[in-house]
Design a protein around this motif. Structure first.
Motif, PDB file in Angstrom:
ATOM      1  N   LYS A 195      -0.319   4.249  -2.428  1.00  0.00           N
ATOM      2  CA  LYS A 195      -1.569   4.863  -1.965  1.00  0.00           C
ATOM      3  C   LYS A 195      -1.355   5.616  -0.662  1.00  0.00           C
ATOM      4  O   LYS A 195      -1.875   6.722  -0.472  1.00  0.00           O
ATOM      5  CB  LYS A 195      -2.634   3.786  -1.784  1.00  0.00           C
ATOM      6  CG  LYS A 195      -3.970   4.306  -1.260  1.00  0.00           C
ATOM      7  CD  LYS A 195      -4.979   3.190  -1.060  1.00  0.00           C
ATOM      8  CE  LYS A 195      -4.594   2.306   0.101  1.00  0.00           C
ATOM      9  NZ  LYS A 195      -5.657   1.306   0.429  1.00  0.00           N
ATOM     10  N   PHE A 196      -0.585   5.026   0.238  1.00  0.00           N
ATOM     11  CA  PHE A 196      -0.342   5.615   1.549  1.00  0.00           C
ATOM     12  C   PHE A 196       0.353   6.966   1.423  1.00  0.00           C
ATOM     13  O   PHE A 196      -0.106   7.971   1.986  1.00  0.00           O
ATOM     14  CB  PHE A 196       0.511   4.648   2.374  1.00  0.00           C
ATOM     15  CG  PHE A 196       0.847   5.136   3.754  1.00  0.00           C
ATOM     16  CD1 PHE A 196      -0.093   5.132   4.770  1.00  0.00           C
ATOM     17  CD2 PHE A 196       2.123   5.601   4.042  1.00  0.00           C
ATOM     18  CE1 PHE A 196       0.218   5.574   6.046  1.00  0.00           C
ATOM     19  CE2 PHE A 196       2.444   6.045   5.314  1.00  0.00           C
ATOM     20  CZ  PHE A 196       1.493   6.029   6.320  1.00  0.00           C
ATOM     21  N   VAL A 256       2.086  -1.100   4.967  1.00  0.00           N
ATOM     22  CA  VAL A 256       3.196  -0.200   4.685  1.00  0.00           C
ATOM     23  C   VAL A 256       4.132  -0.185   5.888  1.00  0.00           C
ATOM     24  O   VAL A 256       3.687  -0.266   7.042  1.00  0.00           O
ATOM     25  CB  VAL A 256       2.699   1.236   4.363  1.00  0.00           C
ATOM     26  CG1 VAL A 256       1.969   1.835   5.544  1.00  0.00           C
ATOM     27  CG2 VAL A 256       3.834   2.125   3.904  1.00  0.00           C
ATOM     28  N   ASN A 290      -1.733   9.732  -0.120  1.00  0.00           N
ATOM     29  CA  ASN A 290      -2.735  10.311   0.771  1.00  0.00           C
ATOM     30  C   ASN A 290      -2.143  11.196   1.860  1.00  0.00           C
ATOM     31  O   ASN A 290      -2.889  11.878   2.570  1.00  0.00           O
ATOM     32  CB  ASN A 290      -3.548   9.198   1.432  1.00  0.00           C
ATOM     33  CG  ASN A 290      -4.430   8.462   0.448  1.00  0.00           C
ATOM     34  OD1 ASN A 290      -4.742   8.979  -0.626  1.00  0.00           O
ATOM     35  ND2 ASN A 290      -4.818   7.238   0.794  1.00  0.00           N
ATOM     36  N   LEU A 291      -0.811  11.196   1.989  1.00  0.00           N
ATOM     37  CA  LEU A 291      -0.172  11.971   3.053  1.00  0.00           C
ATOM     38  C   LEU A 291       0.830  12.989   2.526  1.00  0.00           C
ATOM     39  O   LEU A 291       1.599  13.555   3.309  1.00  0.00           O
ATOM     40  CB  LEU A 291       0.537  11.024   4.035  1.00  0.00           C
ATOM     41  CG  LEU A 291      -0.370  10.141   4.896  1.00  0.00           C
ATOM     42  CD1 LEU A 291       0.462   9.213   5.769  1.00  0.00           C
ATOM     43  CD2 LEU A 291      -1.297  10.980   5.762  1.00  0.00           C
ATOM     44  N   PHE A 328       3.672   9.053  10.240  1.00  0.00           N
ATOM     45  CA  PHE A 328       3.335   7.959   9.331  1.00  0.00           C
ATOM     46  C   PHE A 328       2.724   6.781  10.096  1.00  0.00           C
ATOM     47  O   PHE A 328       1.778   6.152   9.624  1.00  0.00           O
ATOM     48  CB  PHE A 328       4.577   7.511   8.565  1.00  0.00           C
ATOM     49  CG  PHE A 328       5.031   8.480   7.505  1.00  0.00           C
ATOM     50  CD1 PHE A 328       4.113   9.176   6.738  1.00  0.00           C
ATOM     51  CD2 PHE A 328       6.377   8.682   7.261  1.00  0.00           C
ATOM     52  CE1 PHE A 328       4.520  10.067   5.751  1.00  0.00           C
ATOM     53  CE2 PHE A 328       6.800   9.558   6.279  1.00  0.00           C
ATOM     54  CZ  PHE A 328       5.878  10.262   5.517  1.00  0.00           C
ATOM     55  N   ASP A 342       0.813  -1.229   0.000  1.00  0.00           N
ATOM     56  CA  ASP A 342       0.000   0.000   0.000  1.00  0.00           C
ATOM     57  C   ASP A 342       0.840   1.269   0.000  1.00  0.00           C
ATOM     58  O   ASP A 342       0.305   2.363   0.221  1.00  0.00           O
ATOM     59  CB  ASP A 342      -0.925   0.017   1.225  1.00  0.00           C
ATOM     60  CG  ASP A 342      -1.951  -1.101   1.202  1.00  0.00           C
ATOM     61  OD1 ASP A 342      -2.353  -1.508   0.090  1.00  0.00           O
ATOM     62  OD2 ASP A 342      -2.338  -1.574   2.281  1.00  0.00           O
ATOM     63  N   ARG A 343       2.155   1.154  -0.219  1.00  0.00           N
ATOM     64  CA  ARG A 343       3.039   2.319  -0.051  1.00  0.00           C
ATOM     65  C   ARG A 343       2.686   3.478  -0.986  1.00  0.00           C
ATOM     66  O   ARG A 343       2.763   4.642  -0.577  1.00  0.00           O
ATOM     67  CB  ARG A 343       4.503   1.916  -0.237  1.00  0.00           C
ATOM     68  CG  ARG A 343       4.865   1.419  -1.624  1.00  0.00           C
ATOM     69  CD  ARG A 343       6.304   0.945  -1.694  1.00  0.00           C
ATOM     70  NE  ARG A 343       6.715   0.515  -3.023  1.00  0.00           N
ATOM     71  CZ  ARG A 343       6.513  -0.699  -3.517  1.00  0.00           C
ATOM     72  NH1 ARG A 343       5.887  -1.616  -2.778  1.00  0.00           N
ATOM     73  NH2 ARG A 343       6.905  -0.996  -4.748  1.00  0.00           N
ATOM     74  N   GLU A 403      -2.954  -0.088   6.957  1.00  0.00           N
ATOM     75  CA  GLU A 403      -2.279  -0.121   5.664  1.00  0.00           C
ATOM     76  C   GLU A 403      -1.119  -1.107   5.687  1.00  0.00           C
ATOM     77  O   GLU A 403      -0.445  -1.282   6.709  1.00  0.00           O
ATOM     78  CB  GLU A 403      -1.738   1.279   5.321  1.00  0.00           C
ATOM     79  CG  GLU A 403      -2.767   2.396   5.373  1.00  0.00           C
ATOM     80  CD  GLU A 403      -3.658   2.420   4.158  1.00  0.00           C
ATOM     81  OE1 GLU A 403      -3.477   1.581   3.263  1.00  0.00           O
ATOM     82  OE2 GLU A 403      -4.551   3.292   4.101  1.00  0.00           O
ATOM     83  N   TYR A 415      -6.285  14.341   0.155  1.00  0.00           N
ATOM     84  CA  TYR A 415      -5.136  13.963   0.963  1.00  0.00           C
ATOM     85  C   TYR A 415      -5.120  14.824   2.216  1.00  0.00           C
ATOM     86  O   TYR A 415      -5.808  15.860   2.287  1.00  0.00           O
ATOM     87  CB  TYR A 415      -3.827  14.113   0.179  1.00  0.00           C
ATOM     88  CG  TYR A 415      -3.512  15.519  -0.285  1.00  0.00           C
ATOM     89  CD1 TYR A 415      -2.714  16.373   0.476  1.00  0.00           C
ATOM     90  CD2 TYR A 415      -4.005  15.989  -1.499  1.00  0.00           C
ATOM     91  CE1 TYR A 415      -2.424  17.660   0.054  1.00  0.00           C
ATOM     92  CE2 TYR A 415      -3.724  17.274  -1.932  1.00  0.00           C
ATOM     93  CZ  TYR A 415      -2.930  18.103  -1.157  1.00  0.00           C
ATOM     94  OH  TYR A 415      -2.649  19.390  -1.586  1.00  0.00           O
ATOM     95  N   TYR A 431      -1.007   6.959  10.797  1.00  0.00           N
ATOM     96  CA  TYR A 431      -1.956   6.734   9.699  1.00  0.00           C
ATOM     97  C   TYR A 431      -1.757   5.387   9.009  1.00  0.00           C
ATOM     98  O   TYR A 431      -2.416   5.109   8.003  1.00  0.00           O
ATOM     99  CB  TYR A 431      -1.845   7.868   8.687  1.00  0.00           C
ATOM    100  CG  TYR A 431      -2.329   9.194   9.234  1.00  0.00           C
ATOM    101  CD1 TYR A 431      -3.684   9.484   9.292  1.00  0.00           C
ATOM    102  CD2 TYR A 431      -1.428  10.132   9.734  1.00  0.00           C
ATOM    103  CE1 TYR A 431      -4.135  10.694   9.806  1.00  0.00           C
ATOM    104  CE2 TYR A 431      -1.860  11.342  10.256  1.00  0.00           C
ATOM    105  CZ  TYR A 431      -3.221  11.617  10.288  1.00  0.00           C
ATOM    106  OH  TYR A 431      -3.673  12.812  10.818  1.00  0.00           O
ATOM    107  N   ALA A 432      -0.866   4.547   9.544  1.00  0.00           N
ATOM    108  CA  ALA A 432      -0.574   3.259   8.909  1.00  0.00           C
ATOM    109  C   ALA A 432      -1.239   2.092   9.627  1.00  0.00           C
ATOM    110  O   ALA A 432      -0.834   0.947   9.459  1.00  0.00           O
ATOM    111  CB  ALA A 432       0.936   3.048   8.861  1.00  0.00           C
TER     112      ALA A 432
END
Length: 310
Positions: free
Chosen positions: A30-31, A98, A34-35, A89, A27-28, A96, A221, A92-93
């Motif tokens: 997309k992750f 990631v 979004n940030l 990070f 998911d890196r 995810e 984002y 929000y992970a």
């Protein structure tokens, strides 16, 4: 340059102090999309971008070159950014796939610059240096990317681990850039240093790097609401610009006009070519017109469009 060094040697600077974060997992993309302010999802293979990591309020939590590879995304930026970014990070992970790892101490980054840099990289590292801004070549634990960090031709070289190119790089003898020369080159390029020219107190658009570091067409984002509102408004109340002085200014000095703050100098350097002191400054709206010379409480200051070398 010493007599023992070839005339075709480029300039080289050890960037061991830079922050290097490695992002892996399915998911890196997309992750990070979004940030960050970069349109990570639309980057073609071999292409990176410059981006801010904004807070929810649209302020700058980090400033990086984003370098995607086949197996990971690397974020390279000025020193001491990992402490704030890793918890951000991690927050929000939660769901995810990631993982973000700080590689600042285990990898090595160098800047190779100057008119002879391209040929030197080709001859000594065996790769054709990429030509487009932040384009990347990956080969055997080595990344080479075209860098906008300084004025003129320049490439970043990152060794991620054992690489057959590392020995060849160490054995070659380019001219080493000292800190003063590097400071001049990056100021001429108008490139800000996070922690000095920009901080978490600055909104992303105050960096005046909308065209290079912010996508206004990507999807939602973190921080986008504030960034989009400022874009619709058309301005911020201050922005980072170039400044030129007839006499040496004090770094981090504030300049006033009629008792009101006009600008704050964040970086300075003597420019032999311009025969002036030049610098970067956070200039308040109303005083931010390039080409104007301001009469301030601390002397004359000319406002200059960036980059100086344009």
């Amino acid at each position: 340059m010493s007599e023992s060094e070839p005339e075709t040697a480029p300039l080289r600077l050890d960037l061991a102090h830079r922050t290097l974060l490695q992002m892996t997992g399915e998911d890196r993309v997309k992750f990070l999309h979004n940030l960050s302010t970069g349109d990570i999802k639309k980057l073609p293979p071999g292409q990176g971008c410059e981006a801010f990591i904004p807070t929810l309020q649209g302020k700058i939590l980090g400033h990086f070159f984003i370098l995607p590879t086949a197996a990971a995304i690397y974020l390279t930026g000025v020193r001491d950014q990992a402490a704030a970014l890793l918890p951000h990070f991690q927050k929000y992970a939660v769901i995810e796939d990631v993982e973000v790892v700080d590689r600042s101490e285990t990898a090595n980054e160098f800047l190779v610059a100057g008119v002879h840099a391209e040929g030197w990289i080709n001859s000594n590292l065996g790769v054709a240096p990429p030509q487009g801004n932040l384009q990347i070549v990956e080969q055997e634990n080595m990344l080479v990317y075209r860098s906008p960090l300084v004025a003129g031709p320049a490439w970043g070289v990152i060794f991620l681990g054992d690489s057959p190119h590392r020995e060849a790089f160490a054995a070659a003898e380019p001219s080493v850039i000292n800190d003063a020369v590097f400071e001049l080159l990056r100021i001429e390029a108008g490139f800000p240093f996070y922690g000095r020219d920009l901080t978490v107190d600055n909104l992303c658009q105050e960096a005046d790097r909308d065209a290079t570091a912010i996508s206004f067409t990507k999807g939602c984002y973190l921080g986008q609401e504030t960034i989009a509102r400022i874009d619709a408004l058309g301005h911020v109340n201050r922005r980072l610009l170039g400044v030129r002085f007839p006499n040496k200014p004090a770094e981090d000095a504030s300049y006033e006009i009629d008792g009101k703050p006009a600008l704050r100098v964040t970086s300075i350097s003597w420019s032999p070519a311009a025969e002036h002191w030049i610098g970067l400054a956070m200039v308040r709206r109303g005083y931010d017109k390039p080409g104007e010379t301001l009469e301030t409480s601390s002397g004359l200051v000319e406002i200059v469009a960036l980059p100086f070398s344009a």
